[in-house]
Design a protein around this motif. Structure first.
Motif, short mmCIF file in Angstrom:
data_model
loop_
_atom_site.label_atom_id
_atom_site.label_comp_id
_atom_site.label_asym_id
_atom_site.label_seq_id
_atom_site.Cartn_x
_atom_site.Cartn_y
_atom_site.Cartn_z
N MET A 20 0.82 -1.22 0.00
CA MET A 20 0.00 0.00 0.00
C MET A 20 0.85 1.27 0.00
O MET A 20 0.36 2.35 -0.27
CB MET A 20 -0.97 0.03 1.18
CG MET A 20 -2.19 -0.85 0.97
SD MET A 20 -3.10 -0.54 -0.58
CE MET A 20 -3.76 1.08 -0.31
N PHE A 21 2.12 1.12 0.27
CA PHE A 21 3.01 2.29 0.22
C PHE A 21 3.37 2.68 -1.20
O PHE A 21 3.88 3.77 -1.44
CB PHE A 21 4.31 2.03 1.01
CG PHE A 21 4.10 1.71 2.46
CD1 PHE A 21 3.11 2.34 3.21
CD2 PHE A 21 4.90 0.77 3.10
CE1 PHE A 21 2.92 2.03 4.55
CE2 PHE A 21 4.73 0.48 4.43
CZ PHE A 21 3.73 1.11 5.16
N VAL A 22 3.13 1.79 -2.17
CA VAL A 22 3.52 2.04 -3.57
C VAL A 22 2.93 3.36 -4.09
O VAL A 22 3.69 4.24 -4.52
CB VAL A 22 3.14 0.85 -4.49
CG1 VAL A 22 3.37 1.21 -5.95
CG2 VAL A 22 3.95 -0.37 -4.12
N PRO A 23 1.60 3.54 -4.08
CA PRO A 23 1.08 4.79 -4.64
C PRO A 23 1.52 6.02 -3.84
O PRO A 23 1.79 7.08 -4.40
CB PRO A 23 -0.44 4.63 -4.62
CG PRO A 23 -0.71 3.47 -3.74
CD PRO A 23 0.53 2.65 -3.67
N LEU B 115 4.36 6.44 -2.09
CA LEU B 115 5.76 6.76 -2.38
C LEU B 115 5.92 7.36 -3.78
O LEU B 115 6.69 8.30 -3.97
CB LEU B 115 6.64 5.51 -2.23
CG LEU B 115 6.91 5.08 -0.80
CD1 LEU B 115 7.52 3.68 -0.76
CD2 LEU B 115 7.82 6.08 -0.10
N PHE B 116 5.19 6.81 -4.75
CA PHE B 116 5.24 7.37 -6.10
C PHE B 116 4.78 8.82 -6.09
O PHE B 116 5.43 9.70 -6.65
CB PHE B 116 4.37 6.54 -7.06
CG PHE B 116 4.47 7.00 -8.48
CD1 PHE B 116 5.54 6.61 -9.27
CD2 PHE B 116 3.51 7.82 -9.05
CE1 PHE B 116 5.65 7.04 -10.59
CE2 PHE B 116 3.60 8.25 -10.35
CZ PHE B 116 4.68 7.86 -11.13
N HIS B 117 3.66 9.09 -5.43
CA HIS B 117 3.13 10.45 -5.32
C HIS B 117 4.14 11.37 -4.63
O HIS B 117 4.36 12.51 -5.08
CB HIS B 117 1.81 10.41 -4.54
CG HIS B 117 1.17 11.74 -4.38
ND1 HIS B 117 1.32 12.50 -3.25
CD2 HIS B 117 0.39 12.47 -5.21
CE1 HIS B 117 0.64 13.63 -3.39
NE2 HIS B 117 0.08 13.63 -4.57
N ASP C 248 10.76 -1.53 -6.24
CA ASP C 248 10.48 -0.10 -6.40
C ASP C 248 10.34 0.58 -5.04
O ASP C 248 10.81 1.70 -4.84
CB ASP C 248 9.19 0.10 -7.21
CG ASP C 248 9.24 -0.54 -8.58
OD1 ASP C 248 9.29 0.19 -9.56
OD2 ASP C 248 9.23 -1.78 -8.65
N ILE C 249 9.67 -0.13 -4.11
CA ILE C 249 9.49 0.41 -2.75
C ILE C 249 10.85 0.59 -2.06
O ILE C 249 11.11 1.62 -1.44
CB ILE C 249 8.59 -0.51 -1.91
CG1 ILE C 249 7.16 -0.51 -2.46
CG2 ILE C 249 8.58 -0.10 -0.45
CD1 ILE C 249 6.26 -1.59 -1.85
N TRP D 219 3.91 14.27 1.69
CA TRP D 219 3.47 12.92 2.04
C TRP D 219 1.95 12.88 2.21
O TRP D 219 1.39 13.68 2.95
CB TRP D 219 4.17 12.44 3.30
CG TRP D 219 3.78 11.07 3.75
CD1 TRP D 219 3.12 10.76 4.89
CD2 TRP D 219 4.05 9.83 3.09
NE1 TRP D 219 2.95 9.40 4.97
CE2 TRP D 219 3.51 8.81 3.87
CE3 TRP D 219 4.68 9.50 1.89
CZ2 TRP D 219 3.58 7.46 3.52
CZ3 TRP D 219 4.76 8.16 1.53
CH2 TRP D 219 4.22 7.16 2.34
N THR D 220 1.28 11.93 1.55
CA THR D 220 -0.18 11.80 1.64
C THR D 220 -0.60 10.47 2.23
O THR D 220 -1.80 10.19 2.30
CB THR D 220 -0.82 11.95 0.24
OG1 THR D 220 -0.29 10.94 -0.62
CG2 THR D 220 -0.59 13.32 -0.34
#
Length: 163
Positions: free
Chosen positions: A45-48, A50-52, A98-99, A122-123
């Motif tokens: 769940m950290f993927v989106p 961290l990308f953002h 990627d993470i 950070w969101t």
């Protein structure tokens, strides 16, 4: 990274659309039988998020050019179809490398410029530093799944030892 690269960053709506679509796909996966049985599920769940975070930080005028280049390389790694653990072959498990890379880059930026520079972008639901710590705890296990001779595995392993 030159200014033209920053200009090609997706606009706010495109970023939000990508973020929402990826997050929705991840939620569906995490609720599936396969997702529930994956021991790395809590980290996916950290993927989106961290990308953002990387997208917002690369466009921040308070970030120096060298740091922007590092962030840009990390973003490229996120979106390129061929990487060490390809999402096309491994599904969402392919985002683990990627993470790890994104976490390493964010830690590098925090160490160089301070936490305020990235925390404002950070969101995620958890506090950023808590997320980075959680990922760091499993990064060695994730890195062990990446082919040993790959440059990223060697780089991250060496950096981990140096700290």
């Amino acid at each position: 990274m030159n200014l033209n690269t920053v200009e090609k960053v997706p606009n706010e709506q495109e970023q939000q659309d990508f973020y929402q679509k990826l997050r929705a796909k991840l939620v569906a996966y995490l609720e599936s039988k396969k997702g529930k049985s994956n021991k790395f599920t809590p980290y996916l769940m950290f993927v989106p998020d961290l990308f953002h975070l990387l997208i917002k930080t690369v466009t921040d005028t308070g970030v120096d050019k060298k740091s922007r280049a590092l962030i840009g390389a990390s973003l490229a790694y996120f979106v390129l179809p061929l990487d060490l653990m390809p999402e096309g072959l491994l599904g969402f498990g392919g985002y683990l490398d990627d993470i790890v890379l994104a976490t390493f880059v964010v830690n590098t930026i925090i160490n160089k410029l301070g936490p305020d520079v990235v925390e404002k972008h950070w969101t995620g639901d958890d506090k950023l530093l808590h997320v980075l710590q959680k990922v760091a705890e499993v990064s060695d296990e994730v890195i062990s799944k990446i082919p040993v001779k790959s440059p990223i595995a060697q780089f991250v392993k060496q950096e981990s030892k140096d700290k």
